[in-house]
Write a protein that holds these residues in place. Structure first.
Motif, PDB file in Angstrom:
ATOM      1  N   SER A  11      45.326  44.040  25.446  1.00 48.44           N
ATOM      2  CA  SER A  11      44.786  43.256  26.537  1.00 48.44           C
ATOM      3  C   SER A  11      45.884  42.563  27.322  1.00 48.44           C
ATOM      4  N   GLY A  12      47.052  42.392  26.662  1.00 45.41           N
ATOM      5  CA  GLY A  12      48.152  41.738  27.350  1.00 45.41           C
ATOM      6  C   GLY A  12      48.750  42.594  28.442  1.00 45.41           C
ATOM      7  N   SER A  13      48.618  43.943  28.352  1.00 44.50           N
ATOM      8  CA  SER A  13      49.130  44.800  29.416  1.00 44.50           C
ATOM      9  C   SER A  13      48.417  44.527  30.715  1.00 44.50           C
ATOM     10  N   GLN A  14      47.167  44.062  30.602  1.00 49.05           N
ATOM     11  CA  GLN A  14      46.460  43.650  31.801  1.00 49.05           C
ATOM     12  C   GLN A  14      46.320  42.142  31.824  1.00 49.05           C
ATOM     13  N   GLY A  15      46.905  41.475  30.806  1.00 49.41           N
ATOM     14  CA  GLY A  15      46.766  40.032  30.708  1.00 49.41           C
ATOM     15  C   GLY A  15      47.791  39.274  31.505  1.00 49.41           C
ATOM     16  N   ARG A  16      48.609  39.972  32.284  1.00 50.62           N
ATOM     17  CA  ARG A  16      49.575  39.315  33.159  1.00 50.62           C
ATOM     18  C   ARG A  16      49.297  39.720  34.606  1.00 50.62           C
ATOM     19  N   PRO A  17      48.124  39.397  35.077  1.00 46.78           N
ATOM     20  CA  PRO A  17      47.761  39.807  36.443  1.00 46.78           C
ATOM     21  C   PRO A  17      48.524  39.055  37.514  1.00 46.78           C
ATOM     22  N   GLY A  18      49.154  37.917  37.111  1.00 43.19           N
ATOM     23  CA  GLY A  18      49.889  37.143  38.102  1.00 43.19           C
ATOM     24  C   GLY A  18      51.032  37.933  38.718  1.00 43.19           C
ATOM     25  N   ARG A  19      51.639  38.830  37.947  1.00 44.22           N
ATOM     26  CA  ARG A  19      52.745  39.622  38.478  1.00 44.22           C
ATOM     27  C   ARG A  19      52.291  40.505  39.639  1.00 44.22           C
ATOM     28  N   ALA A  20      51.152  41.144  39.461  1.00 47.72           N
ATOM     29  CA  ALA A  20      50.638  42.007  40.528  1.00 47.72           C
ATOM     30  C   ALA A  20      50.291  41.194  41.774  1.00 47.72           C
ATOM     31  N   LEU A  21      49.687  40.034  41.558  1.00 51.60           N
ATOM     32  CA  LEU A  21      49.344  39.189  42.709  1.00 51.60           C
ATOM     33  C   LEU A  21      50.595  38.689  43.431  1.00 51.60           C
ATOM     34  N   VAL A  22      51.626  38.353  42.669  1.00 49.66           N
ATOM     35  CA  VAL A  22      52.881  37.919  43.292  1.00 49.66           C
ATOM     36  C   VAL A  22      53.503  39.066  44.077  1.00 49.66           C
ATOM     37  N   SER A 432      39.555  40.488  49.095  1.00 51.09           N
ATOM     38  CA  SER A 432      40.209  41.801  49.082  1.00 51.09           C
ATOM     39  C   SER A 432      40.187  42.430  50.468  1.00 51.09           C
ATOM     40  N   LEU A 433      39.070  42.301  51.177  1.00 50.89           N
ATOM     41  CA  LEU A 433      39.002  42.816  52.544  1.00 50.89           C
ATOM     42  C   LEU A 433      39.998  42.100  53.446  1.00 50.89           C
ATOM     43  N   GLY A 434      40.166  40.791  53.233  1.00 43.75           N
ATOM     44  CA  GLY A 434      41.137  40.052  54.030  1.00 43.75           C
ATOM     45  C   GLY A 434      42.560  40.523  53.782  1.00 43.75           C
ATOM     46  N   VAL A 435      42.914  40.747  52.521  1.00 39.30           N
ATOM     47  CA  VAL A 435      44.249  41.261  52.197  1.00 39.30           C
ATOM     48  C   VAL A 435      44.468  42.632  52.814  1.00 39.30           C
ATOM     49  N   SER A 436      43.452  43.484  52.715  1.00 40.92           N
ATOM     50  CA  SER A 436      43.551  44.815  53.307  1.00 40.92           C
ATOM     51  C   SER A 436      43.730  44.734  54.821  1.00 40.92           C
ATOM     52  N   ALA A 437      43.020  43.812  55.457  1.00 39.30           N
ATOM     53  CA  ALA A 437      43.139  43.660  56.911  1.00 39.30           C
ATOM     54  C   ALA A 437      44.536  43.200  57.312  1.00 39.30           C
ATOM     55  N   VAL A 438      45.106  42.239  56.555  1.00 38.89           N
ATOM     56  CA  VAL A 438      46.454  41.748  56.873  1.00 38.89           C
ATOM     57  C   VAL A 438      47.483  42.862  56.717  1.00 38.89           C
ATOM     58  N   LEU A 439      47.387  43.621  55.632  1.00 43.32           N
ATOM     59  CA  LEU A 439      48.324  44.726  55.415  1.00 43.32           C
ATOM     60  C   LEU A 439      48.194  45.778  56.517  1.00 43.32           C
ATOM     61  N   VAL A 544      46.117  50.422  47.040  1.00 38.20           N
ATOM     62  CA  VAL A 544      47.066  49.331  46.780  1.00 38.20           C
ATOM     63  C   VAL A 544      46.328  48.027  46.542  1.00 38.20           C
ATOM     64  N   VAL A 545      45.342  47.721  47.373  1.00 38.32           N
ATOM     65  CA  VAL A 545      44.624  46.450  47.258  1.00 38.32           C
ATOM     66  C   VAL A 545      43.815  46.396  45.970  1.00 38.32           C
ATOM     67  N   VAL A 546      43.135  47.484  45.630  1.00 34.23           N
ATOM     68  CA  VAL A 546      42.308  47.483  44.421  1.00 34.23           C
ATOM     69  C   VAL A 546      43.170  47.320  43.175  1.00 34.23           C
ATOM     70  N   PHE A 547      44.313  48.020  43.133  1.00 34.39           N
ATOM     71  CA  PHE A 547      45.158  47.979  41.944  1.00 34.39           C
ATOM     72  C   PHE A 547      45.944  46.675  41.839  1.00 34.39           C
ATOM     73  N   LEU A 548      46.444  46.166  42.960  1.00 33.93           N
ATOM     74  CA  LEU A 548      47.342  45.017  42.913  1.00 33.93           C
ATOM     75  C   LEU A 548      46.679  43.692  43.261  1.00 33.93           C
ATOM     76  N   PHE A 549      45.426  43.726  43.709  1.00 33.36           N
ATOM     77  CA  PHE A 549      44.773  42.458  44.057  1.00 33.36           C
ATOM     78  C   PHE A 549      43.405  42.319  43.403  1.00 33.36           C
ATOM     79  N   THR A 550      42.508  43.260  43.650  1.00 34.20           N
ATOM     80  CA  THR A 550      41.137  43.107  43.139  1.00 34.20           C
ATOM     81  C   THR A 550      41.099  43.091  41.616  1.00 34.20           C
TER      82      THR A 550
END
Length: 600
Positions: A11-22, A432-439, A544-550
């Motif tokens: 669970s720790g492999s997905q337990g560091r979601p902050g890295r993806a958000l950063v 997520s839609l907002g992030v996608s729109a900005v990108l 990109v948005v789904v994997f790194l944000f949602t």
């Protein structure tokens, strides 16, 4: 103890979601900063939104080629015209066929439409013709015979032929003859033709004996018949090149002549008019040409030419013949669409299929123009500009406004549905839609100066369609999580177990959308490619948005009490979802046997 550690690690492999958000936050900041640093904060608009110039080229049959108008030649002409326009930096131009014999060229507002029209409009074949004589562009008195020019003592030459440059087999032959000091010297930068490091032909010494060269060559340039020579001299005397209308008439007449005919023609600015002999080298013999800065030959901009194999042989033969002539017959004219574009001088035979044209007034702009003409001047067909119109952005602006209103209404309905059906999860979808729109916006802005991307109406349509594709990815993930909750799992394992299934579905769906966009982009032309490009771009950004944000955001929210406890407004209430009783990890006991076997 080992089992819990292993479970924590998985669970720790997905337990560091902050890295993806950063990571995605850094990407947004970098793209936004690049947008402001480049000075472009708005996307480049296409001709339908920004306005511009549109003109229609109509193919016409050439003498001796009644069946030249076919699909292959039209497609070749489109490619050459597109390269010719892009060579001017007009990267937003649209060039496409319409019907059997028309080509539509659209130049957006803000591009150099005038310069593009001048070069795209000159769509006849490119020829290299020997110069017989020339004089002032005004109406003059006819000379009885062209013999005056053969001896190099023509009254109307005024030394101009000397200042146009010289061709030599060695780089040292760059000095300007004394004739260039004539007060009638013009500022035109026609240049000289110089072979690039090649040895001179063995025959240049023939130039020292005018009598040995004039009589045999005079029978070849352009005609030996005196009546035809008198006719050419009369045409030259009557020709007027001082106004654009006069030059247009002369250009049309010269362009209609066969390559084997002698012609009279004007130069581009109308200061001079020429008698030109038959062409022995055509534009199709030029392999390529480039504008370069000659740092080793004394500095200055030059045009380097490379000829094809057969073209190099023709070039060597023609320059060898011209080198034995007296001025101005040792010059050749580069004739495009019946107009003299340049007329450099040749002193020695140029062999090897390579040459360069230079001049005292050459700069980066006019050498680039000349190289562009030489590279893309030879079209398989001749064209007339049948129609030219200025496109207003008013209609496109109205359509864009209507499209944006429709997109806003659709987006509002999507958001309303998400809020009603998914409640708290709607915040994740909206973010997520907002992030996608900005990108999407920042990348489109940067692609304008980067690759010349222009936002047109179909591209806007593709971006609006992408809203549904992006929202669909969120819904797939949310439903997988809700399915896991219905099976009786808590939110954190539901998020972890629902992701692999949702990921496969999202990737397959986006792959199909991207494949459709790629095929559409390849097989279509014009504005439809804008739709396909935007659809493909937004599809990639959806991944990109789904994997790194949602996904990381859902992992973080699953640890919050509001969502983890299944609050009624979280959208993950087990009771509302009809969840089964929680799964027990204890050992299951065998139910007791019934007391009455018969009842059992």
């Amino acid at each position: 103890m080992a089992a819990p550690k292993k479970g924590r690690r998985s669970s720790g492999s997905q337990g560091r979601p902050g890295r993806a958000l950063v990571a995605i936050l850094v990407a947004i900041v970098a793209l936004t900063a690049g947008m402001f640093i480049s000075g472009h904060t708005k996307p480049r608009l296409g001709i339908d939104l920004a306005g511009g110039t549109s003109f229609t080229l109509e193919a016409k049959n050439q003498p001796g080629k009644p069946n030249a108008i076919n699909s292959d030649n039209m497609n070749t002409a489109v490619n050459i015209i597109e390269r010719r326009v892009n060579g001017l930096g007009v990267t937003e131009a649209e060039v496409q066929t319409q019907g059997d014999k028309h080509i539509i060229v659209n130049i957006p507002k803000g591009m150099n439409a005038k310069q593009a029209r001048q070069q795209v409009g000159t769509t006849a074949q490119l020829y290299f013709r020997p110069v017989v004589t020339y004089t002032d562009g005004k109406k003059t008195e006819p000379t009885p015979t062209p013999s005056a020019t053969e001896s190099g003592k023509g009254k109307n030459d005024k030394g101009k032929g000397d200042e146009k440059g010289k061709a030599s087999g060695t780089p040292t032959a760059t000095s300007t003859p004394s004739g260039s000091s004539s007060p009638s010297a013009s500022g035109s930068s026609q240049g000289r033709a110089v072979s690039e490091g090649l040895k001179a032909d063995k025959t240049p010494t023939a130039t020292q004996s005018p009598s040995a060269t004039q009589s045999p060559k005079a029978t070849k340039t352009p005609k030996s018949d005196s009546s035809k020579s008198d006719d050419l001299n009369k045409q030259l005397a009557d020709l007027v090149c001082t106004t654009p209308a006069d030059r247009a008439k002369a250009r049309e007449k010269a362009a209609a002549a066969k390559p084997s005919d002698s012609i009279v023609a004007c130069d581009r600015d109308g200061s001079r008019k020429f008698i030109l002999g038959p062409s022995e080298v055509e534009g199709t013999d030029v392999k390529d040409a480039a504008s370069v800065y000659d740092s080793q030959g004394g500095g200055g901009w030059i045009v380097q030419l490379n000829f094809t194999g057969s073209g190099g042989k023709k070039w060597a033969k023609v320059t060898g013949e011209l080198a034995t002539q007296q001025p101005p017959r040792n010059q050749f004219a580069i004739v495009l669409d019946g107009e003299v574009y340049s007329d450099p001088r040749v002193d020695e035979s140029i062999v090897g299929g390579r040459a360069q044209i230079s001049g005292p007034d050459f700069d980066q702009k006019n050498t680039a123009d000349l190289a562009n003409v030489l590279s893309y001047g030879a079209l398989p067909l001749s064209f007339d500009i049948a129609d030219e119109t200025t496109v207003s952005a008013a209609l496109g602006g109205e359509q864009l406004q209507a499209g944006l209103v429709a997109g806003a209404i659709g987006l509002a309905l999507v958001v309303l549905y998400l809020v009603v059906y998914y409640r708290g999860l709607a915040l994740v979808a909206i973010a997520s839609l907002g992030v996608s729109a900005v990108l999407t916006y920042t990348i489109m802005v940067l692609l304008g100066p980067g690759i010349g991307f222009a936002l047109n109406l179909p591209a806007v349509c593709g971006a609006i369609v992408a809203i549904g594709i992006t929202a669909d990815s969120f819904i797939v993930y949310f439903e997988r999580i809700r399915d896991e909750i219905r099976e009786g799992r808590s939110l954190r394992p539901a998020v972890a177990r629902g992701w692999p299934r949702a990921r496969r579905t999202i990737l397959v769906s986006d792959f199909v959308s991207f494949l459709a966009a790629a095929v559409l982009y390849i097989v279509t032309v014009g504005k439809v490619q804008g739709f396909a490009f935007t659809l493909g771009l937004t599809t990639l950004l959806d991944i990109v948005v789904v994997f790194l944000f949602t996904k990381p955001l859902m992992t973080i929210l699953a640890r919050r009490k509001f969502f983890a406890s299944g609050h009624p407004w979280s959208g993950l209430d087990p009771r509302r979802l009809g969840a089964k009783p929680p799964l027990r990890r204890g050992r299951r006991t065998t139910p007791p046997a019934p007391a009455d076997p018969k009842e059992a």
